[in-house]
Design a protein around this motif. Structure first.
Motif, PDB file in Angstrom:
ATOM      1  N   LYS A 162      37.840  40.232  88.637  1.00  0.00           N
ATOM      2  CA  LYS A 162      37.218  41.441  88.072  1.00  0.00           C
ATOM      3  C   LYS A 162      35.957  41.845  88.835  1.00  0.00           C
ATOM      4  O   LYS A 162      35.051  42.444  88.282  1.00  0.00           O
ATOM      5  N   VAL A 163      35.903  41.502  90.119  1.00  0.00           N
ATOM      6  CA  VAL A 163      34.637  41.663  90.851  1.00  0.00           C
ATOM      7  C   VAL A 163      34.457  43.057  91.470  1.00  0.00           C
ATOM      8  O   VAL A 163      33.357  43.434  91.846  1.00  0.00           O
ATOM      9  N   LYS A 164      35.532  43.838  91.565  1.00  0.00           N
ATOM     10  CA  LYS A 164      35.468  45.152  92.250  1.00  0.00           C
ATOM     11  C   LYS A 164      34.330  46.023  91.711  1.00  0.00           C
ATOM     12  O   LYS A 164      33.526  46.590  92.462  1.00  0.00           O
ATOM     13  N   GLN A 165      34.284  46.124  90.380  1.00  0.00           N
ATOM     14  CA  GLN A 165      33.278  46.952  89.695  1.00  0.00           C
ATOM     15  C   GLN A 165      31.853  46.516  90.086  1.00  0.00           C
ATOM     16  O   GLN A 165      30.994  47.340  90.359  1.00  0.00           O
TER      17      GLN A 165
ATOM     18  N   HIS B 165      27.006  37.863  82.777  1.00  0.00           N
ATOM     19  CA  HIS B 165      26.281  37.752  84.054  1.00  0.00           C
ATOM     20  C   HIS B 165      26.356  39.045  84.874  1.00  0.00           C
ATOM     21  O   HIS B 165      25.407  39.389  85.573  1.00  0.00           O
ATOM     22  N   HIS B 166      27.462  39.791  84.765  1.00  0.00           N
ATOM     23  CA  HIS B 166      27.529  41.099  85.450  1.00  0.00           C
ATOM     24  C   HIS B 166      26.525  42.072  84.823  1.00  0.00           C
ATOM     25  O   HIS B 166      25.809  42.785  85.530  1.00  0.00           O
ATOM     26  N   LEU B 167      26.500  42.094  83.497  1.00  0.00           N
ATOM     27  CA  LEU B 167      25.595  43.025  82.801  1.00  0.00           C
ATOM     28  C   LEU B 167      24.127  42.676  83.086  1.00  0.00           C
ATOM     29  O   LEU B 167      23.285  43.565  83.213  1.00  0.00           O
ATOM     30  N   PHE B 168      23.834  41.385  83.217  1.00  0.00           N
ATOM     31  CA  PHE B 168      22.466  40.965  83.540  1.00  0.00           C
ATOM     32  C   PHE B 168      22.059  41.465  84.930  1.00  0.00           C
ATOM     33  O   PHE B 168      20.912  41.837  85.152  1.00  0.00           O
ATOM     34  N   ILE B 169      23.010  41.450  85.861  1.00  0.00           N
ATOM     35  CA  ILE B 169      22.701  41.948  87.221  1.00  0.00           C
ATOM     36  C   ILE B 169      22.359  43.440  87.131  1.00  0.00           C
ATOM     37  O   ILE B 169      21.365  43.896  87.703  1.00  0.00           O
ATOM     38  N   GLU B 170      23.157  44.179  86.363  1.00  0.00           N
ATOM     39  CA  GLU B 170      22.881  45.615  86.192  1.00  0.00           C
ATOM     40  C   GLU B 170      21.511  45.828  85.538  1.00  0.00           C
ATOM     41  O   GLU B 170      20.704  46.654  85.980  1.00  0.00           O
ATOM     42  N   GLN B 171      21.234  45.061  84.477  1.00  0.00           N
ATOM     43  CA  GLN B 171      19.965  45.219  83.761  1.00  0.00           C
ATOM     44  C   GLN B 171      18.777  44.874  84.658  1.00  0.00           C
ATOM     45  O   GLN B 171      17.723  45.515  84.603  1.00  0.00           O
ATOM     46  N   ALA B 172      18.962  43.861  85.517  1.00  0.00           N
ATOM     47  CA  ALA B 172      17.881  43.446  86.429  1.00  0.00           C
ATOM     48  C   ALA B 172      17.552  44.579  87.405  1.00  0.00           C
ATOM     49  O   ALA B 172      16.395  44.764  87.780  1.00  0.00           O
ATOM     50  N   ILE B 173      18.566  45.361  87.791  1.00  0.00           N
ATOM     51  CA  ILE B 173      18.325  46.487  88.709  1.00  0.00           C
ATOM     52  C   ILE B 173      17.729  47.670  87.938  1.00  0.00           C
ATOM     53  O   ILE B 173      16.779  48.314  88.394  1.00  0.00           O
ATOM     54  N   THR B 174      18.254  47.924  86.740  1.00  0.00           N
ATOM     55  CA  THR B 174      17.723  49.013  85.895  1.00  0.00           C
ATOM     56  C   THR B 174      16.242  48.805  85.612  1.00  0.00           C
ATOM     57  O   THR B 174      15.469  49.756  85.571  1.00  0.00           O
ATOM     58  N   ALA B 175      15.847  47.546  85.431  1.00  0.00           N
ATOM     59  CA  ALA B 175      14.457  47.233  85.041  1.00  0.00           C
ATOM     60  C   ALA B 175      13.470  47.349  86.207  1.00  0.00           C
ATOM     61  O   ALA B 175      12.266  47.198  86.010  1.00  0.00           O
TER      62      ALA B 175
ATOM     63  N   GLU C 269      30.986  44.783  92.826  1.00  0.00           N
ATOM     64  CA  GLU C 269      30.748  45.064  94.253  1.00  0.00           C
ATOM     65  C   GLU C 269      30.382  46.530  94.462  1.00  0.00           C
ATOM     66  O   GLU C 269      29.477  46.846  95.238  1.00  0.00           O
ATOM     67  N   ASN C 270      31.085  47.429  93.753  1.00  0.00           N
ATOM     68  CA  ASN C 270      30.776  48.867  93.877  1.00  0.00           C
ATOM     69  C   ASN C 270      29.370  49.167  93.388  1.00  0.00           C
ATOM     70  O   ASN C 270      28.635  49.943  93.991  1.00  0.00           O
ATOM     71  N   PHE C 271      28.996  48.540  92.261  1.00  0.00           N
ATOM     72  CA  PHE C 271      27.654  48.756  91.696  1.00  0.00           C
ATOM     73  C   PHE C 271      26.594  48.300  92.700  1.00  0.00           C
ATOM     74  O   PHE C 271      25.619  49.015  92.981  1.00  0.00           O
ATOM     75  N   ILE C 272      26.780  47.100  93.248  1.00  0.00           N
ATOM     76  CA  ILE C 272      25.802  46.551  94.206  1.00  0.00           C
ATOM     77  C   ILE C 272      25.692  47.458  95.430  1.00  0.00           C
ATOM     78  O   ILE C 272      24.596  47.756  95.909  1.00  0.00           O
ATOM     79  N   ALA C 273      26.840  47.950  95.910  1.00  0.00           N
ATOM     80  CA  ALA C 273      26.831  48.800  97.117  1.00  0.00           C
ATOM     81  C   ALA C 273      26.190  50.165  96.839  1.00  0.00           C
ATOM     82  O   ALA C 273      25.529  50.738  97.700  1.00  0.00           O
ATOM     83  N   THR C 274      26.362  50.679  95.615  1.00  0.00           N
ATOM     84  CA  THR C 274      25.858  52.017  95.284  1.00  0.00           C
ATOM     85  C   THR C 274      24.379  52.001  94.920  1.00  0.00           C
ATOM     86  O   THR C 274      23.620  52.868  95.339  1.00  0.00           O
ATOM     87  N   GLU C 275      23.980  51.009  94.128  1.00  0.00           N
ATOM     88  CA  GLU C 275      22.632  51.013  93.539  1.00  0.00           C
ATOM     89  C   GLU C 275      21.614  50.191  94.328  1.00  0.00           C
ATOM     90  O   GLU C 275      20.423  50.314  94.110  1.00  0.00           O
ATOM     91  N   THR C 276      22.076  49.293  95.186  1.00  0.00           N
ATOM     92  CA  THR C 276      21.145  48.343  95.823  1.00  0.00           C
ATOM     93  C   THR C 276      21.438  48.183  97.312  1.00  0.00           C
ATOM     94  O   THR C 276      22.495  48.572  97.801  1.00  0.00           O
ATOM     95  N   GLU C 277      20.492  47.569  97.991  1.00  0.00           N
ATOM     96  CA  GLU C 277      20.750  47.013  99.327  1.00  0.00           C
ATOM     97  C   GLU C 277      20.765  45.505  99.134  1.00  0.00           C
ATOM     98  O   GLU C 277      19.756  44.914  98.747  1.00  0.00           O
ATOM     99  N   MET C 278      21.927  44.897  99.366  1.00  0.00           N
ATOM    100  CA  MET C 278      22.005  43.444  99.188  1.00  0.00           C
ATOM    101  C   MET C 278      21.232  42.784 100.329  1.00  0.00           C
ATOM    102  O   MET C 278      21.372  43.155 101.488  1.00  0.00           O
ATOM    103  N   GLN C 279      20.393  41.817  99.973  1.00  0.00           N
ATOM    104  CA  GLN C 279      19.546  41.151 100.959  1.00  0.00           C
ATOM    105  C   GLN C 279      20.097  39.782 101.361  1.00  0.00           C
ATOM    106  O   GLN C 279      20.171  39.465 102.528  1.00  0.00           O
TER     107      GLN C 279
END
Length: 315
Positions: free
Chosen positions: A233-236, A203-213, A238-248
């Motif tokens: 294991k959520v730190k990684q 599910h973490h990798l899917f979130i990353e892929q959804a943003i990459t796509a 949270e950092n990805f979401i903060a760096t790559e996205t604006e959480m809505q």
């Protein structure tokens, strides 16, 4: 009994009947035979199909699927996303994409295609091209049959949704994310949310892929476990979401849709960052009430509208 109901019921009964018949003849699984039944109806029962609305057809498919589900034990990833989740998602996408008349929408782990079909129905005033990515060959074939049966444009890619994708960046990505571990360590090590040791969380990798796509500024609407941010294991993530996205938004789906507390899911809405365009917003945290409680649901829609006006004012 209303006219529309009779057409939907006729189609449902016919699908059910043909599926049974095929089952006796070929012994394949009900999912495969339901796909063949839709194809048979689409080619040979044009008269009945043409009397039906898109909703009649989709509901007939859904009832046929659920009725077969009771007769045959199926694996978790063969369950279909409930109607109400698709309706809520469709409504939310239409709010965030109100300016766009036409867009590409990618469904990662698209399954039977029912979620994409429900969203298409909600947003029938828009021009949408759907890209469905599904690794399970039985489900990807079923989604092709469903697209023909409903006469809506799906491009179906029968591949692992976490491998590089064969289409251009989408305006919107959606997904009812599989929960658990992803077995292909070689691939997860190439991704930002792969763990250094052991299998990574699918599910973490899917979130990353959804943003990459996504195109820059595009939105991801993802059905995730409600406890997503409570894991050690959520730190990684949270950092990805903060760096790559604006959480809505993080919206808890109605509790009555799930068997128990552990199975509860929420909607995570993310916007892919674009230099100088996207800006931080106050994250909308809310519980989506049961659709059967119109007053509470109305209150939620007003809250959403106020939030949209403040954070995404119309140009």
């Amino acid at each position: 009994m209303s006219e529309s109901q009779t057409v939907m019921e006729k189609i449902y009964k016919k699908l059910d009947e043909i599926t049974h018949q095929l089952n006796k003849e070929n012994g394949q699984s009900f999912i495969e035979n339901l796909g063949l039944a839709m194809e048979q109806m689409y080619t040979k029962n044009r008269e009945l199909i043409e009397q039906a609305t898109l909703q009649d057809r989709r509901k007939a498919f859904q009832f046929a699927y659920l009725s077969q589900l009771q007769k045959e034990e199926v694996q978790a990833n063969h369950q279909i996303t409930p109607d109400s989740i698709g309706l809520i998602l469709g409504y939310l996408i239409s709010q965030f994409e109100s300016e766009n008349q036409a867009f590409h929408i990618a469904d990662l782990g698209g399954g039977s295609g029912h979620l994409s079909a429900t969203i298409h129905e909600v947003m029938s005033d828009k021009t949408m091209m759907h890209h469905l990515v599904e690794v399970d060959p039985v489900l990807s074939r079923l989604s092709v049959h469903l697209a023909n049966f409903l006469e809506i444009p799906f491009d179906v890619y029968p591949q692992d949704a976490l491998m590089p994708l064969p289409f251009e960046e989408a305006d919107v990505t959606i997904g009812d994310l599989p929960i658990g571990y992803y077995p292909v360590d070689e691939r997860s090590h190439q991704m930002k949310l792969g763990f250094e040791e052991g299998h990574s969380y699918a599910h973490h990798l899917f979130i990353e892929q959804a943003i990459t796509a996504l195109k820059p500024s595009g939105y991801a609407f993802l059905v995730v476990p409600t406890q997503l941010f409570e894991d050690e294991k959520v730190k990684q993530l949270e950092n990805f979401i903060a760096t790559e996205t604006e959480m809505q938004a993080f919206l808890n789906l109605p509790k009555n849709l799930f068997k128990n507390e552990r199975a509860q899911k929420s909607l995570l809405i993310l916007q892919k960052k674009e230099q100088g365009v996207t800006r931080p917003v106050e994250v909308l945290l809310a519980n989506i009430p049961d659709l059967k409680q119109p007053q509470n649901f109305q209150n939620f829609l007003s809250e959403l509208q106020n939030w949209m006006n403040q954070n995404h004012p119309k140009k």
